[in-house]
Design an enzyme around this catalytic site. Structure first.
Site, PDB file in Angstrom:
ATOM      1  N   GLN A 224       0.844  -1.190   0.000  1.00 49.37           N
ATOM      2  CA  GLN A 224       0.000   0.000   0.000  1.00 49.37           C
ATOM      3  C   GLN A 224       0.885   1.247   0.000  1.00 49.37           C
ATOM      4  O   GLN A 224       1.627   1.473   0.956  1.00 49.37           O
ATOM      5  CB  GLN A 224      -0.872  -0.035   1.266  1.00 49.37           C
ATOM      6  CG  GLN A 224      -1.745   1.172   1.479  1.00 49.37           C
ATOM      7  CD  GLN A 224      -2.391   1.155   2.869  1.00 49.37           C
ATOM      8  OE1 GLN A 224      -2.060   0.304   3.710  1.00 49.37           O
ATOM      9  NE2 GLN A 224      -3.290   2.057   3.119  1.00 49.37           N
ATOM     10  N   GLY A 225       0.803   2.042  -1.054  1.00 54.90           N
ATOM     11  CA  GLY A 225       1.627   3.255  -1.155  1.00 54.90           C
ATOM     12  C   GLY A 225       0.796   4.500  -0.901  1.00 54.90           C
ATOM     13  O   GLY A 225       0.461   5.218  -1.841  1.00 54.90           O
TER      14      GLY A 225
ATOM     15  N   SER B 232       1.101   6.547   2.579  1.00 51.78           N
ATOM     16  CA  SER B 232       1.773   7.523   3.449  1.00 51.78           C
ATOM     17  C   SER B 232       3.020   8.114   2.790  1.00 51.78           C
ATOM     18  O   SER B 232       3.717   7.444   2.027  1.00 51.78           O
ATOM     19  CB  SER B 232       2.207   6.851   4.757  1.00 51.78           C
ATOM     20  OG  SER B 232       1.108   6.251   5.377  1.00 51.78           O
TER      21      SER B 232
ATOM     22  N   SER C 219       4.714  -1.174   4.067  1.00 50.08           N
ATOM     23  CA  SER C 219       4.882  -2.533   4.599  1.00 50.08           C
ATOM     24  C   SER C 219       5.058  -3.493   3.438  1.00 50.08           C
ATOM     25  O   SER C 219       4.289  -3.440   2.473  1.00 50.08           O
ATOM     26  CB  SER C 219       3.652  -2.978   5.398  1.00 50.08           C
ATOM     27  OG  SER C 219       3.395  -2.099   6.444  1.00 50.08           O
TER      28      SER C 219
ATOM     29  N   GLU D  35      -9.944  -1.491   5.304  1.00 48.22           N
ATOM     30  CA  GLU D  35      -8.809  -1.765   6.188  1.00 48.22           C
ATOM     31  C   GLU D  35      -9.262  -1.721   7.646  1.00 48.22           C
ATOM     32  O   GLU D  35      -8.924  -2.568   8.455  1.00 48.22           O
ATOM     33  CB  GLU D  35      -7.697  -0.732   5.965  1.00 48.22           C
ATOM     34  CG  GLU D  35      -6.479  -0.956   6.853  1.00 48.22           C
ATOM     35  CD  GLU D  35      -5.351   0.049   6.602  1.00 48.22           C
ATOM     36  OE1 GLU D  35      -5.644   1.179   6.194  1.00 48.22           O
ATOM     37  OE2 GLU D  35      -4.189  -0.316   6.844  1.00 48.22           O
TER      38      GLU D  35
ATOM     39  N   GLU E  89      -5.877   9.252  17.715  1.00 48.64           N
ATOM     40  CA  GLU E  89      -6.445  10.613  17.746  1.00 48.64           C
ATOM     41  C   GLU E  89      -7.333  10.854  16.523  1.00 48.64           C
ATOM     42  O   GLU E  89      -8.417  11.417  16.630  1.00 48.64           O
ATOM     43  CB  GLU E  89      -5.317  11.659  17.772  1.00 48.64           C
ATOM     44  CG  GLU E  89      -4.496  11.690  19.054  1.00 48.64           C
ATOM     45  CD  GLU E  89      -3.480  10.557  19.147  1.00 48.64           C
ATOM     46  OE1 GLU E  89      -3.224   9.877  18.129  1.00 48.64           O
ATOM     47  OE2 GLU E  89      -2.950  10.337  20.246  1.00 48.64           O
TER      48      GLU E  89
HETATM   49  C1  LIG Z   1       2.603  -1.114  11.562  1.00 51.47           C
HETATM   50  C2  LIG Z   1       2.358  -0.038  10.540  1.00 51.47           C
HETATM   51  C3  LIG Z   1       2.209  -0.388   9.196  1.00 51.47           C
HETATM   52  C4  LIG Z   1       2.009   0.623   8.243  1.00 51.47           C
HETATM   53  N1  LIG Z   1       1.919   0.244   6.917  1.00 51.47           N
HETATM   54  C5  LIG Z   1       1.723   1.189   5.987  1.00 51.47           C
HETATM   55  C6  LIG Z   1       1.662   0.825   4.587  1.00 51.47           C
HETATM   56  O1  LIG Z   1       1.806  -0.336   4.233  1.00 51.47           O
HETATM   57  N2  LIG Z   1       1.458   1.801   3.691  1.00 51.47           N
HETATM   58  C7  LIG Z   1       1.287   3.105   4.041  1.00 51.47           C
HETATM   59  O2  LIG Z   1       1.038   3.927   3.154  1.00 51.47           O
HETATM   60  N3  LIG Z   1       1.401   3.500   5.339  1.00 51.47           N
HETATM   61  C8  LIG Z   1       1.616   2.577   6.300  1.00 51.47           C
HETATM   62  N4  LIG Z   1       1.731   2.955   7.626  1.00 51.47           N
HETATM   63  C9  LIG Z   1       1.740   4.373   7.946  1.00 51.47           C
HETATM   64  C10 LIG Z   1       0.518   4.854   8.694  1.00 51.47           C
HETATM   65  O3  LIG Z   1      -0.605   4.890   7.856  1.00 51.47           O
HETATM   66  C11 LIG Z   1       0.864   6.234   9.270  1.00 51.47           C
HETATM   67  O4  LIG Z   1       1.902   6.042  10.207  1.00 51.47           O
HETATM   68  C12 LIG Z   1      -0.312   6.875   9.939  1.00 51.47           C
HETATM   69  O5  LIG Z   1      -1.260   7.256   8.995  1.00 51.47           O
HETATM   70  C13 LIG Z   1       0.100   8.125  10.773  1.00 51.47           C
HETATM   71  O6  LIG Z   1       0.808   9.006   9.979  1.00 51.47           O
HETATM   72  P1  LIG Z   1       2.242   9.585  10.452  1.00 51.47           P
HETATM   73  O7  LIG Z   1       3.096   8.423  10.857  1.00 51.47           O
HETATM   74  O8  LIG Z   1       2.737  10.477   9.374  1.00 51.47           O
HETATM   75  O9  LIG Z   1       1.954  10.428  11.773  1.00 51.47           O
HETATM   76  P2  LIG Z   1       1.389  11.918  11.837  1.00 51.47           P
HETATM   77  O10 LIG Z   1       0.211  12.045  10.957  1.00 51.47           O
HETATM   78  O11 LIG Z   1       2.520  12.856  11.621  1.00 51.47           O
HETATM   79  O12 LIG Z   1       0.894  12.006  13.330  1.00 51.47           O
HETATM   80  C14 LIG Z   1       1.781  12.237  14.428  1.00 51.47           C
HETATM   81  C15 LIG Z   1       0.927  12.357  15.700  1.00 51.47           C
HETATM   82  O13 LIG Z   1       0.067  13.516  15.600  1.00 51.47           O
HETATM   83  C16 LIG Z   1      -1.298  13.141  15.811  1.00 51.47           C
HETATM   84  N5  LIG Z   1      -2.187  13.942  14.946  1.00 51.47           N
HETATM   85  C17 LIG Z   1      -2.009  14.199  13.628  1.00 51.47           C
HETATM   86  N6  LIG Z   1      -3.034  14.934  13.143  1.00 51.47           N
HETATM   87  C18 LIG Z   1      -3.893  15.140  14.185  1.00 51.47           C
HETATM   88  C19 LIG Z   1      -5.152  15.831  14.316  1.00 51.47           C
HETATM   89  N7  LIG Z   1      -5.756  16.439  13.283  1.00 51.47           N
HETATM   90  N8  LIG Z   1      -5.771  15.820  15.536  1.00 51.47           N
HETATM   91  C20 LIG Z   1      -5.173  15.190  16.605  1.00 51.47           C
HETATM   92  N9  LIG Z   1      -3.981  14.541  16.525  1.00 51.47           N
HETATM   93  C21 LIG Z   1      -3.353  14.513  15.341  1.00 51.47           C
HETATM   94  C22 LIG Z   1      -1.355  11.679  15.419  1.00 51.47           C
HETATM   95  O14 LIG Z   1      -2.443  11.012  16.032  1.00 51.47           O
HETATM   96  C23 LIG Z   1      -0.006  11.173  15.909  1.00 51.47           C
HETATM   97  O15 LIG Z   1      -0.055  10.875  17.289  1.00 51.47           O
HETATM   98  C24 LIG Z   1       1.943   1.983   8.616  1.00 51.47           C
HETATM   99  C25 LIG Z   1       2.102   2.331   9.964  1.00 51.47           C
HETATM  100  C26 LIG Z   1       2.319   1.341  10.927  1.00 51.47           C
HETATM  101  C27 LIG Z   1       2.511   1.740  12.360  1.00 51.47           C
END
Ligand SMILES: Cc1cc2nc3c(=O)[nH]c(=O)nc-3n(C[C@H](O)[C@H](O)[C@H](O)COP(=O)(O)OP(=O)(O)OC[C@H]3O[C@@H](n4cnc5c(N)ncnc54)[C@H](O)[C@@H]3O)c2cc1C
Length: 390
Positions: free
Chosen positions: A128-129, A131, A163, A246, A374
């Site tokens: 899945q592409g 993030s 992933s 999902e 959140e």
């Molecule tokens: C095990 C695992 C597998 C994954 N696999 C994939 C994958 O295969 N493909 C893919 O595309 N992605 C994947 N991801 C990525 C995942 O979708 C992102 O990590 C997730 O969407 C959060 O984005 P971020 O890491 O950029 O955090 P951010 O969005 O930067 O968030 C950082 C913190 O700020 C908080 N926050 C952000 N915005 C708000 C708001 N508006 N209100 C309150 N709080 C807020 C969040 O809750 C978090 O605590 C995976 C993640 C994990 C942990």
């Protein structure tokens, strides 16, 4: 509602059990928990296992017959997952539970013919592409660009946390096709062959020590126009469909894994003589009740999907609740084991082959993947409870 299984369903359970007994390779037996998706050789074994299961009709059982499924009722899926407690989950989970249903709903007949059968057999492994470094929770901020050039899109940009990107054959990718449009507009959903020139995959090591995640770079990657899913610039609604599956279907699968982990936890507590400790007993009871509530909610939303409905924002409740339970369960196990719980797999001192240490570290990600805690609370507040937007 009657939650007992009928005679016919118990017959199905017997068939599945006998089939698994006969067909599950010895090296995958009991690996429900520890099968790693980071290791290339292990992934090869898991793919072969999924193919065997698909050929026997045990993958995508709920898919309609026209797409290679059995149109099976929810009860049979529940039974299958329960019986698979001691075998690994299917490796092409994103393909089967997210992309497959999306293509069945929004894909062209040609895309359905070409991709769906190979999703079931794991002949095509999908990643899945979505993030990006600056687009996670705020996914609509994604900047990876795709420009139409004749019969191809030319893709440039970077994805992160992909992933299984290192072993995947294909990627379902979100790209920006109209940078002048508003944030949620101008996004498109593409199917990209990971062998296309210009794609670079770099592993990212996680807290568990594994490198299942990747950074994925796109440098002038040419993607045929016919690999667009849905309408050009309307990819956001396709992505929402995928994400809803999902949160909903995958959470259902995860609840079965959670139940299995709970059974293992009870055995652990008994083995360590902690079953008379009132604090531990109270914790186990809480987890048990939570798991039951999760299961009932899961049945409710799966029933809705199987009756032809689409997953809705209420799937966020299950995902949110599941991630909390998952983390509490892992923490309880490590508290029961005590300081030894820090010892990893591979050491003779590691209790239960280090599975609880791995679980505790892995569970850190439960509140992040598929929507952070959140963000899910925001969705529940705004779209389920109708509260003002943040
Ligand atoms: C095990 C695992 C597998 C994954 N696999 C994939 C994958 O295969 N493909 C893919 O595309 N992605 C994947 N991801 C990525 C995942 O979708 C992102 O990590 C997730 O969407 C959060 O984005 P971020 O890491 O950029 O955090 P951010 O969005 O930067 O968030 C950082 C913190 O700020 C908080 N926050 C952000 N915005 C708000 C708001 N508006 N209100 C309150 N709080 C807020 C969040 O809750 C978090 O605590 C995976 C993640 C994990 C942990």
């Amino acid at each position: 509602m009657n939650f007992d299984f009928s005679e016919r369903e118990e017959g199905f359970r017997k068939d599945v059990r006998a089939w698994l007994e006969q067909n599950l390779p010895d090296d995958l037996r009991g690996r429900a928990f520890a099968a790693s998706r980071a290791d290339v050789e292990e992934v090869r074994r898991l793919r072969a296992w999924q193919k065997t299961m698909a050929e026997a009709g045990y993958v995508g059982m709920d898919w309609p017959r026209e797409f290679g499924g059995r149109g099976a009722p929810i009860t049979e899926m529940v039974i299958l997952y329960q019986e698979m407690a001691e075998s690994p989950q299917i490796v092409n989970r994103g393909g089967v539970s997210m992309l497959g249903p999306t293509l069945m709903k929004l894909g062209t007949p040609e895309q359905q013919r070409r991709f769906l059968p190979r999703i079931l057999t794991a002949e095509d492994l999908w990643c899945q592409g979505f993030s990006e470094p600056n687009a996670g929770s705020d996914l609509a901020n994604l900047q990876t660009r795709a420009v139409l050039d004749g019969d191809h899109f030319v893709v440039n940009g970077q994805k992160v946390w992909t992933s299984m990107g290192h072993v995947a054959d294909w990627c379902f990718l979100l790209v920006r096709t109209d940078p002048t449009a508003a944030k949620h507009k101008g996004i498109s959903f593409l199917l990209v062959d990971m062998k296309t020139p210009g794609i670079t995959v770099r592993p990212l090591r996680q807290i568990t020590g594994e490198a299942e995640f990747n950074e994925t770079f796109f440098d002038n990657v040419r993607v045929p126009k016919e690999n667009l899913v849905g309408t050009l610039n309307e990819g956001w609604s396709v992505a929402i469909t995928t994400l809803a599956y999902e949160r909903d279907l995958l959470t259902f699968v995860r609840h079965i894994s959670l139940r299995n982990a709970l059974h293992r936890l009870v055995k652990l507590v008994q083995a360590r003589g902690r079953n008379t400790d009132p604090v531990v007993r109270q914790k186990i009871a809480e987890l048990w009740i939570g798991e039951q509530a999760l299961a009932l909610n899961g049945y409710r939303s799966l029933t809705k999907i199987l009756r032809g409905g689409a997953p809705g924002p209420e799937g966020s409740t299950s995902k949110l609740f599941w991630s909390q339970l998952d983390q509490e369960l892992a923490l309880t196990a490590t508290q029961v084991i005590g300081p030894y719980s820090q010892i990893a797999e591979g050491s003779a001192w590691a209790p239960d082959h280090g599975q609880w240490q791995f679980y505790e570290l892995l569970a850190r990600g439960s509140g992040i993947r598929a929507g952070t805690t959140e963000i899910l609370r925001n969705i529940l507040g705004e779209r389920v409870l109708g509260l003002p937007k943040d």
